[in-house]
Structures are given as structure tokens and as C-alpha cells.
Design a protein around this motif. Sequence first.
Motif, PDB file in Angstrom:
ATOM      1  N   SER A 162     -27.865  62.727  51.445  1.00 21.14           N
ATOM      2  CA  SER A 162     -28.613  63.145  50.253  1.00 21.14           C
ATOM      3  C   SER A 162     -27.835  62.858  48.971  1.00 21.14           C
ATOM      4  O   SER A 162     -28.196  63.342  47.908  1.00 21.14           O
ATOM      5  CB  SER A 162     -28.936  64.636  50.341  1.00 21.14           C
ATOM      6  N   GLY A 163     -26.767  62.062  49.082  1.00 20.79           N
ATOM      7  CA  GLY A 163     -25.975  61.719  47.900  1.00 20.79           C
ATOM      8  C   GLY A 163     -26.770  60.897  46.894  1.00 20.79           C
ATOM      9  O   GLY A 163     -27.681  60.152  47.266  1.00 20.79           O
ATOM     10  N   ARG A 164     -26.414  61.035  45.631  1.00 22.07           N
ATOM     11  CA  ARG A 164     -27.137  60.345  44.560  1.00 22.07           C
ATOM     12  C   ARG A 164     -26.240  59.301  43.897  1.00 22.07           C
ATOM     13  O   ARG A 164     -25.015  59.429  43.867  1.00 22.07           O
ATOM     14  CB  ARG A 164     -27.639  61.350  43.528  1.00 22.07           C
ATOM     15  N   VAL A 165     -26.912  58.288  43.315  1.00 18.32           N
ATOM     16  CA  VAL A 165     -26.232  57.147  42.695  1.00 18.32           C
ATOM     17  C   VAL A 165     -26.892  56.850  41.354  1.00 18.32           C
ATOM     18  O   VAL A 165     -28.123  56.877  41.243  1.00 18.32           O
ATOM     19  CB  VAL A 165     -26.328  55.893  43.605  1.00 18.32           C
ATOM     20  N   GLY A 166     -26.095  56.526  40.355  1.00 17.73           N
ATOM     21  CA  GLY A 166     -26.640  56.117  39.051  1.00 17.73           C
ATOM     22  C   GLY A 166     -26.953  54.636  39.039  1.00 17.73           C
ATOM     23  O   GLY A 166     -26.367  53.870  38.247  1.00 17.73           O
ATOM     24  N   PHE A 167     -27.867  54.207  39.905  1.00 12.07           N
ATOM     25  CA  PHE A 167     -28.189  52.780  40.049  1.00 12.07           C
ATOM     26  C   PHE A 167     -28.398  52.124  38.681  1.00 12.07           C
ATOM     27  O   PHE A 167     -29.034  52.691  37.789  1.00 12.07           O
ATOM     28  CB  PHE A 167     -29.453  52.600  40.892  1.00 12.07           C
ATOM     29  N   VAL A 168     -27.873  50.883  38.536  1.00  5.66           N
ATOM     30  CA  VAL A 168     -27.894  50.203  37.248  1.00  5.66           C
ATOM     31  C   VAL A 168     -28.559  48.831  37.391  1.00  5.66           C
ATOM     32  O   VAL A 168     -28.397  48.146  38.404  1.00  5.66           O
ATOM     33  CB  VAL A 168     -26.472  50.085  36.663  1.00  5.66           C
ATOM     34  N   ASP A 169     -29.301  48.437  36.378  1.00  8.71           N
ATOM     35  CA  ASP A 169     -29.981  47.148  36.339  1.00  8.71           C
ATOM     36  C   ASP A 169     -28.975  46.038  36.054  1.00  8.71           C
ATOM     37  O   ASP A 169     -28.147  46.153  35.138  1.00  8.71           O
ATOM     38  CB  ASP A 169     -31.057  47.199  35.257  1.00  8.71           C
ATOM     39  N   ALA A 170     -29.043  44.940  36.800  1.00  2.90           N
ATOM     40  CA  ALA A 170     -28.121  43.818  36.599  1.00  2.90           C
ATOM     41  C   ALA A 170     -28.257  43.223  35.198  1.00  2.90           C
ATOM     42  O   ALA A 170     -27.279  42.692  34.643  1.00  2.90           O
ATOM     43  CB  ALA A 170     -28.363  42.745  37.651  1.00  2.90           C
TER      44      ALA A 170
END
Length: 282
Positions: A160-168
Motif C-alpha cells: 500500500s506504499g505511495r509514490v510521487g509519480f512524475v511525468d517524463a
Amino acid sequence: MTDTGTTLVIGATGTTGSRTTAQLTAAGHRVRAAGRRAAPVAGAEPVTFDWYDPATHAAALDGIDRVYLVPPVGDVEPDAVMLPFLRLARAAGVRRAVLLSSSAVPEGGPAVGTVHQALPGLFEQWAVLRPSWFMQNFTGTHAHAASIRADGVIASATGSGRVGFVDAGDIAAVAVRALTDAQAPDTDLVLTGPEALGYDDIAAIITEVTGRTVTHRRLSYEQMRDRLTAQVPAEFAALLAGMDRAIAGGAEDRTTDTVHRLTGRPPRSFRALIKEEVRGGS
């Protein structure tokens, strides 16, 4: 921004390299686009470059003022090939280097962390970009994207960990600033998107926007490592599965204002990216 001479972009056909090249040329900067095959890149001068073939290095660096460095993919000890090249680059007159690293890899850490640690001693102007995980992992050629297309499944050991996904594209925009602003950042920059999302959230957003059901299959570290070993070398598979385990423990549950601060605009959201993909954008 200032006149930058010519910038060498290594990995110019890759996820961030292609976007950095496009944004640099669109702004009128001279770019030499480096790849293992000297493929034409709009507005840029193509050149053959292979990290593992030193015979390609000198020609790539001829007349170069600054360089965008994408490490060799899948190499757990990239310093062995990168540091000799960087010393050659300094001797050839390169003044500024911008290195693509990862939010999961601190200065002096494993893999490219060693190169990060060496960079300030090699160049008078520098920056290390440490982006979170790419949003394009779910839309491009990454294993997650392939699994979504084939099975409607995202497999991970992130729990259930979260990530600050970023746009390339946002990574590239920061790279352009780091390469061309009058003063280099001379620091490392952690880049994220506007929100931290779990893989369950990612699956739900893709499902909602595309209308196709996508689920997150939660695996153990060992299951993820073994799954990845079928795709990449065992040592690298263990490293990647370990990063998933770190995410499960909260290591990537953060957002930063770096994209907004350096580019003057907010980072793109994952939902916006998927909507653009559905419309046929990129």
C-alpha cells in the motif's frame, strides 16, 4: 536563459532524453543527440555513442559545452564506464553536467549514487536530477505498461506504499533549466508529481479514464524479484524488487515543489497524462 554552445544529450531517443532534446531544440539551443545508433532527431545533430565503447566517446564530446547524462540501463555499477567518460569530458572542455539519477538513490548510494558523489569534483557547474518513478512506466515500453496491455494487471511488491509519480516531460523541463540557466543548480533535485499515489490508485485511475479494468496484483519481494529475473539480470532484478520493498515501507511517499519552482508551472498529474494518452497524445 543563456547561450549554451552545444549540449550533448546521451540517451537522446529514451524517455527523458528524447523529451529533453525536443525541448532544447524547440527553444533554439544546439543539441548533439547521442545514441547507440546515430538516428536522426529533429533539430539535432545525431552521433553514435555507446557507454561500453570508448571509441565513440571523443567524437561525441568534440565541441561540447555541457552534457545531459543518462546512465547505462540495467548496470548496477555504472561508475566503471561513466567516470572515465566524465574525466574525458572535463578534459575536452565540458563545463556543466546534468545527471539523471533517482529519488531512491542518494549521493554515494548504490549504482549511479557513486557518480552523483563524484560529479561536483569533476565539473564547475552541475546538477543531479533525482526523479521519482516515471508516470510513463504505465504507458510506454516498461514492463508495467506491457502487463497492463496484455493482462490488465500491474504487479508489484509495493503493497500500500505511495509514490510521487512524475511525468517524463516535467523531468525534461527541469533538465533544460539545469542545462541552460545562467547558473547551474549545483545540487541534487528531487522531482515528483503533484500527489503521492499507491499502485491501487494508479490501477483505479487507468480503469476510470480508459474504461478498461486494471488491477494491482500485490507480490512479495521474492515473487517480484523472481518475476523480474526473467526480464533483467538477477542482480538488477534484486535491486528493483528491493526498491519496491522500500516503497512499501514509505520511502517514496512524498511530493516536492521542485518542478514548479524551476519551471514556473505545476507538474502534470497522472490523471491528466492518462487522459492525454486516451486522446492520442504523448
